[in-house]
Design an enzyme around this catalytic site. Sequence first.
Site, PDB file in Angstrom:
ATOM      1  N   GLU A  14       0.826  -1.204   0.000  1.00 18.30           N
ATOM      2  CA  GLU A  14       0.000   0.000   0.000  1.00 18.30           C
ATOM      3  C   GLU A  14       0.863   1.258   0.000  1.00 18.30           C
ATOM      4  O   GLU A  14       0.557   2.240  -0.682  1.00 18.30           O
ATOM      5  CB  GLU A  14      -0.934  -0.023   1.204  1.00 18.30           C
ATOM      6  CG  GLU A  14      -1.915  -1.186   1.182  1.00 18.30           C
ATOM      7  CD  GLU A  14      -2.587  -1.453   2.517  1.00 18.30           C
ATOM      8  OE1 GLU A  14      -3.641  -2.107   2.520  1.00 18.30           O
ATOM      9  OE2 GLU A  14      -2.052  -1.005   3.563  1.00 18.30           O
ATOM     10  N   ASP A 202     -10.686  -8.430  -0.932  1.00 24.77           N
ATOM     11  CA  ASP A 202     -11.348  -9.720  -0.723  1.00 24.77           C
ATOM     12  C   ASP A 202     -12.738  -9.455  -0.159  1.00 24.77           C
ATOM     13  O   ASP A 202     -13.023  -8.373   0.350  1.00 24.77           O
ATOM     14  CB  ASP A 202     -10.542 -10.608   0.241  1.00 24.77           C
ATOM     15  CG  ASP A 202     -10.300  -9.938   1.586  1.00 24.77           C
ATOM     16  OD1 ASP A 202     -10.934 -10.359   2.562  1.00 24.77           O
ATOM     17  OD2 ASP A 202      -9.477  -9.001   1.660  1.00 24.77           O
TER      18      ASP A 202
END
Length: 241
Positions: A14, A202
């Site tokens: 990230e 997810d």
Amino acid sequence: MKKPIALVAAMKEELDALLSVFPDHDARTHFNTQLFHAQFGEQDLVIAQSGVGKVNAACTLSLLLSDFDPGCVINTGCAGGLHAHQQILDLVVPEEVVYTDVDVTPLGFAYGQMMGCEPRFRTSPALLAKFQALVAESATPPTCHHGLLGSSDAFIYKPEQIALIRSRFNDEVQCVEMEGGAIAHTCTRFGVPFLILRALSDVPCKGDNALDFQNFLTRAAKNSAQLCLHLVMKLAQQETL
């Protein structure tokens, strides 16, 4: 903005996504913590990897707020969706944040409410409005969910975990992750506007979300970083929120 904008991500993937969209940066070590000073036009940015979990996030945010006095904090990265209609790489930009692993209910507090705090932490309405305007201007707007973000020190993957969160919060939680609660808590305590911008890596209620997380983490991080870039473009054009 006259003050710096603080950008925070939990994981290296990230962080790398943020650094790639703000290439004019240099690394610094501050109190045993690696930070990156970046420049976007005349706007100063401080970019940090908090590490995973609430304590890591709170430590990093406290350092950023006390030593760099940012005008706002934007937390980007990934999260797990909690509804069947959601898809991997959808966005979640919450209006409210709650702890899903805090229980002081025997003392009269709501589930998820820490003693001495409001039941939920609210993201900055001004930052949220800026983001919504940004999405509205897009030729192909991304699918974006708002509402409630749930934060805990657990990776949510078991059906019983999902069922508990849904029952305790009336099925309001849009996504789950591990740092947003601490970021929201710290910013609220010190009076600093914040926004959380997560892309779904997810969806725990569908498929093998541990495998999905590994497969889609990098793409989700890139998506949220790109939107962060466009949000910074807008914020850099004004002096204050």
